[in-house]
Design a protein around this motif. Sequence first.
Motif, PDB file in Angstrom:
ATOM      1  N   GLY A 511       0.899  -1.302   0.076  1.00 39.03           N
ATOM      2  CA  GLY A 511      -0.054   0.118  -0.291  1.00 39.03           C
ATOM      3  C   GLY A 511       0.754   1.292   0.055  1.00 39.03           C
ATOM      4  O   GLY A 511       0.301   2.348  -0.149  1.00 39.03           O
ATOM      5  N   THR A 512       2.329   1.249   0.074  1.00 42.01           N
ATOM      6  CA  THR A 512       2.994   2.332   0.362  1.00 42.01           C
ATOM      7  C   THR A 512       2.912   2.947  -1.205  1.00 42.01           C
ATOM      8  O   THR A 512       3.062   2.237  -2.409  1.00 42.01           O
ATOM      9  CB  THR A 512       4.441   2.190   0.764  1.00 42.01           C
ATOM     10  N   PHE A 513       3.252   4.326  -1.379  1.00 42.96           N
ATOM     11  CA  PHE A 513       3.365   4.972  -2.792  1.00 42.96           C
ATOM     12  C   PHE A 513       4.354   6.066  -2.354  1.00 42.96           C
ATOM     13  O   PHE A 513       4.611   6.633  -1.221  1.00 42.96           O
ATOM     14  CB  PHE A 513       2.323   5.193  -3.243  1.00 42.96           C
ATOM     15  N   ARG A 514       4.751   6.730  -3.477  1.00 40.60           N
ATOM     16  CA  ARG A 514       5.930   7.722  -3.569  1.00 40.60           C
ATOM     17  C   ARG A 514       5.342   8.417  -5.010  1.00 40.60           C
ATOM     18  O   ARG A 514       5.111   7.858  -5.877  1.00 40.60           O
ATOM     19  CB  ARG A 514       7.352   7.630  -3.366  1.00 40.60           C
ATOM     20  N   PHE A 515       5.744   9.817  -5.003  1.00 44.55           N
ATOM     21  CA  PHE A 515       5.871  10.653  -6.174  1.00 44.55           C
ATOM     22  C   PHE A 515       6.429  11.919  -5.731  1.00 44.55           C
ATOM     23  O   PHE A 515       6.794  12.536  -4.760  1.00 44.55           O
ATOM     24  CB  PHE A 515       4.158  10.901  -6.656  1.00 44.55           C
ATOM     25  N   THR A 516       6.823  12.511  -7.046  1.00 43.19           N
ATOM     26  CA  THR A 516       7.503  13.784  -6.754  1.00 43.19           C
ATOM     27  C   THR A 516       6.612  14.854  -7.841  1.00 43.19           C
ATOM     28  O   THR A 516       5.930  14.702  -8.722  1.00 43.19           O
ATOM     29  CB  THR A 516       8.674  13.641  -7.406  1.00 43.19           C
ATOM     30  N   ASP A 517       7.317  16.210  -7.490  1.00 42.07           N
ATOM     31  CA  ASP A 517       6.320  17.422  -8.221  1.00 42.07           C
ATOM     32  C   ASP A 517       7.121  18.391  -8.085  1.00 42.07           C
ATOM     33  O   ASP A 517       7.944  18.768  -7.073  1.00 42.07           O
ATOM     34  CB  ASP A 517       4.933  17.638  -8.040  1.00 42.07           C
ATOM     35  N   THR A 518       7.366  19.369  -9.154  1.00 50.65           N
ATOM     36  CA  THR A 518       7.962  20.611  -9.067  1.00 50.65           C
ATOM     37  C   THR A 518       7.014  21.818  -9.362  1.00 50.65           C
ATOM     38  O   THR A 518       6.704  21.847 -10.579  1.00 50.65           O
ATOM     39  CB  THR A 518       9.103  20.620  -9.820  1.00 50.65           C
TER      40      THR A 518
END
Length: 549
Positions: A511-518
């Motif tokens: 269930g873990t997740f990651r994402f990035t944004d600028t």
Amino acid sequence: MRFRTVARSALASALVAATGLVAAVAPAQAADSSTVLQGVKFVKDIAAGNGRLFISASNQIVVTDDSGTPVGAVTGLAEPHGLAVTPDGSRLYAALNGSNEIAEIDTTALTVTRRFDLAAYPYPTYLSLAGDRLWVGHGPTNSWSGGVVGLDLSATTPEPVRIASGLYGPPKIAAGGSTVVAGENGSSPADLYVYDVSTTPATLRGVLDGHDNNFMYLKDITITADGSRAITAFDSPYRYDIWDTASLTRVGAYGEEPTFVGFPHAVALSPDGAHVIGARASRDRIELAGPRIAVYDAATTTKRHTADNPAGQVVEGALTFSGTDAFTVLYEMSTGRYTLWRLRGATLAASSVTATAPATGTALVPLTVTGRLTLSDGSAPGARPLVVTRRHPDGTSATLAPVTTATDGAFSITDTPPVGGTVHYEVLWDGNSAFRWSQAAATVEVARQPSTLSLTGPSTANTSRQLRFSGVLKTPGRALAPGTTLTVTRILNGEDITTVYLPTVTPADDGTFRFTDTPGAAGEYTYTVRWDGDATFLHARADHVVVVR
């Protein structure tokens, strides 16, 4: 036979994840069955004998085994209509309307052994067999040229003997003992003629007047083996009347319904004379208010069973018994399709199953279904196996672990519904040699489980800096379904709110997740992660605010 006188998708993925089962397990088959008659253009009659079913269809007779599975055909026949089978089942007789013949068929070899020429009595349509004599209703439709002739089958070359002429349409007939009953076909009102054929020429005992008896369009006749009682099916009255063929009086009826339930369309008597089966149909835009089939105790006229099948209308007069089963043919007008319908154990004593479930439940939480199997004679059923099927809201199903009744017929089933929505539990007892099968259903409104979604990330940041976010989607009690995705959006707060959809995110198995944004400019941003839920879990969302300088 007619006149026999002898006796899917996201939910699927959720089910796989929840249960480990194939999502669409084949449901338990009810004891009654339907078989589509592929390629059949029309059906006029059905007969049973020698462990087989015979169906007059187009220019052939389709043959099935006693379960309704096609096994062959008798071909090269010119428009077979009425059928009749000898008591021992060795010979089948077919009225060939297109060639003015009667065909005698070996029911084992499925070959024509003799043909009887009826050119002088054209359009043979209906048959009834009593002893060594075969009676034939012949004549064109919508004409007063109909009549009845008899053939002595013990003769090498039977010569037709006329007993009636000048009747409307090819008359429908039933023969038993020394009695032949012939009914006008296609007229309303319709008269019935009763003949004593113990002498030559035959003697007309009398006529049952259609006007006096409100006979509207004759659909079928059957008769007891001794010829003492005839049973009729007319469009009206809406019942199956019993007639004393000596006194020409009505002595009872089957299907005395309190309200209109459908037009009688076919009637048959079991070979042992113990059971009567009646079939009903609707007309035009009139809906069928009752079941298509009802089975009665012949002596008491008590209704024993009913059955229905939405596959189409019962074909007029196409009804027969085979052992303890009954068969009919249904016609679906919209598709032109014919279906053979088998009522397994139609003459057996009744059984019944009850099933009770809680009105509500929760996905992934066990619930209990209870019930009881009872037999119509009041005896204890003993240990009997039951088939339990759980049906899900998307139409898929799963067969549960086998269940056996206690001595008194009681049973209890504990199950964990894998999804939310309307879940049905069907309990089937397949019957035995003495009692007909029975089935019950219980419905549970199952609530979906809650899910949780968390999202963490920086609270402040500078422009041009890449922001890193993480979170967890939790579905307690079940791993995430394969292919689960999350929707991610970014909103710049202010007078002109702008929503930007970021690439979807696929969580890991835990269930873990990651994402990035600028972000491209300064301001206050709200990041939202949303899961739409599935068949088992409710939707969830999480928000996080970042101030960018």
